[in-house]
Design an enzyme around this catalytic site. Structure first.
Site, PDB file in Angstrom:
ATOM      1  N   PRO A   2     -32.441 -12.837  45.859  1.00 40.38           N
ATOM      2  CA  PRO A   2     -31.337 -12.109  46.482  1.00 40.38           C
ATOM      3  C   PRO A   2     -31.859 -11.031  47.432  1.00 40.38           C
ATOM      4  O   PRO A   2     -32.706 -10.217  47.064  1.00 40.38           O
ATOM      5  CB  PRO A   2     -30.608 -11.491  45.283  1.00 40.38           C
ATOM      6  CG  PRO A   2     -30.989 -12.358  44.125  1.00 40.38           C
ATOM      7  CD  PRO A   2     -32.392 -12.793  44.398  1.00 40.38           C
ATOM      8  N   GLU A   3     -31.364 -11.050  48.665  1.00 41.00           N
ATOM      9  CA  GLU A   3     -31.739 -10.062  49.668  1.00 41.00           C
ATOM     10  C   GLU A   3     -30.543  -9.155  49.925  1.00 41.00           C
ATOM     11  O   GLU A   3     -29.564  -9.184  49.187  1.00 41.00           O
ATOM     12  CB  GLU A   3     -32.207 -10.768  50.940  1.00 41.00           C
ATOM     13  CG  GLU A   3     -33.384 -11.712  50.740  1.00 41.00           C
ATOM     14  CD  GLU A   3     -34.698 -10.990  50.449  1.00 41.00           C
ATOM     15  OE1 GLU A   3     -34.746  -9.749  50.577  1.00 41.00           O
ATOM     16  OE2 GLU A   3     -35.680 -11.664  50.085  1.00 41.00           O
ATOM     17  N   LYS A  58     -32.266  -3.399  48.453  1.00 36.78           N
ATOM     18  CA  LYS A  58     -31.861  -4.439  47.504  1.00 36.78           C
ATOM     19  C   LYS A  58     -31.527  -3.865  46.130  1.00 36.78           C
ATOM     20  O   LYS A  58     -31.399  -4.619  45.155  1.00 36.78           O
ATOM     21  CB  LYS A  58     -32.961  -5.498  47.391  1.00 36.78           C
ATOM     22  CG  LYS A  58     -33.178  -6.266  48.689  1.00 36.78           C
ATOM     23  CD  LYS A  58     -34.109  -7.445  48.519  1.00 36.78           C
ATOM     24  CE  LYS A  58     -35.546  -7.012  48.327  1.00 36.78           C
ATOM     25  NZ  LYS A  58     -36.473  -8.174  48.283  1.00 36.78           N
ATOM     26  N   ARG A 282     -45.233 -17.155  52.848  1.00 33.66           N
ATOM     27  CA  ARG A 282     -43.807 -17.456  52.985  1.00 33.66           C
ATOM     28  C   ARG A 282     -43.610 -18.421  54.144  1.00 33.66           C
ATOM     29  O   ARG A 282     -44.265 -18.303  55.180  1.00 33.66           O
ATOM     30  CB  ARG A 282     -42.989 -16.177  53.245  1.00 33.66           C
ATOM     31  CG  ARG A 282     -43.214 -15.050  52.255  1.00 33.66           C
ATOM     32  CD  ARG A 282     -42.749 -15.408  50.851  1.00 33.66           C
ATOM     33  NE  ARG A 282     -41.341 -15.681  50.768  1.00 33.66           N
ATOM     34  CZ  ARG A 282     -40.391 -14.744  50.658  1.00 33.66           C
ATOM     35  NH1 ARG A 282     -40.728 -13.452  50.661  1.00 33.66           N
ATOM     36  NH2 ARG A 282     -39.121 -15.079  50.551  1.00 33.66           N
TER      37      ARG A 282
END
Length: 292
Positions: A2-3, A58, A282
């Site tokens: 979750p960002e 966040k 990433r």
């Protein structure tokens, strides 16, 4: 993971159900999260009222106030980690193996209009246990100095975040612009999906050294970051695997992605095949024709 959009979607979903309610009971089933849950958390939260829910990067920040005279307000800091969710439930169904904490919330003196009568349950679920639930009694003015918050960059929706800010804070940086965005020290919340998408909208190749971006390109990138994150929030965030909002609904921004997870597929603008590379372990996606 979750960002910012997913955390903001969660915050907005919690507001009408949680703010103004009194914490009638706390159940902690597993304290071994990213950092150990305070062994006295149940006592610290008992009978407090959730007055506000804010977001910093966040992190969700629940301000919990006591009705006892002279007792200072406190803040419950919640980080969803990689697989965490906060769900509002009308009752407490039997917990699963990954349901680590329940807050039983009774109607309080300032409960939001339109909420259901009776108690509800706010449940934290996190299969991989990289999330965190922490308690702080720092005054609000000192909360930005909390060890987990003090190194965070500017909020992307802060009016001060613009091309000038981005240009000024990237001078002298040789790291790739996508790497700099992900680090969160200049601007928070631009996670992996949103970095690839923002850079595509701005026409900037993700491997470009941050310090080489002109002011005009920084203007475009700052605008692209805001537009991408705003669209993601409107679409309920991105659900690639685990994320659901406070009501259990999945996000749909991933269906709108222009380059993310589209390696080999034609660019939606020029039809050139989208490329995939790895930066800092990433995956990065970009169009070699549209991005320079």
């Amino acid at each position: 993971m979750p960002e910012l959009p997913e955390v903001e979607v969660t915050r907005r979903g919690l507001l009408p159900h949680v703010v103004g309610r009194r914490i009638a009971a706390v159940t902690v089933r597993h304290r071994g999260l990213r950092w150990p849950v305070d062994p006295q958390l149940e006592m610290r939260l008992a009978q407090r009222v959730v007055r506000r829910i804010e977001r910093r990067g966040k992190y969700l920040l629940l301000e919990c106030v006591s009705e006892a005279a002279g007792e200072p307000a406190g803040w419950l800091l919640v980080h969803l980690g990689m697989t965490g969710t906060l769900r509002v439930l009308p009752e407490a169904p039997s917990p699963g193996a990954h349901d680590h904490l329940d807050l039983v919330l009774a109607p309080g003196p300032g409960a939001a209009l339109g909420t259901k009568p009776g108690t509800i349950v706010l449940r934290f679920r996190d299969p991989r246990r990289f999330g965190a639930i922490l308690w702080s009694t720092l005054p609000e003015a000192e909360l930005p100095s909390h060890p987990l918050l003090r190194t965070l960059g500017i909020e992307p929706f802060d009016p001060a975040f613009d091309g000038a800010w981005l240009h000024r804070h990237t001078r002298g940086r040789s790291a790739a612009i996508k790497t700099v965005l992900l680090a969160g020290g200049i601007v928070v919340g631009v996670g992996n999906i949103y970095a690839s998408e923002s850079l595509f909208r701005a026409g900037i190749r993700p491997t470009t050294p941050a310090g080489r971006l002109s002011r005009a390109r920084c203007d475009r990138l700052a605008q692209a970051v805001r537009e991408t994150l705003a669209q993601a929030i409107e679409r309920g965030g991105s659900t690639l695997r685990d994320f659901v909002g406070s009501d259990g609904a999945s996000g749909y921004f991933q269906l709108d992605c222009l380059v993310y997870d589209r390696a080999g597929q034609p660019c939606r603008v020029c039809a050139t095949p989208v490329r995939q590379i790895v930066q800092g372990q990433r995956s990065t996606f970009y169009c070699p024709n549209c991005q320079h």
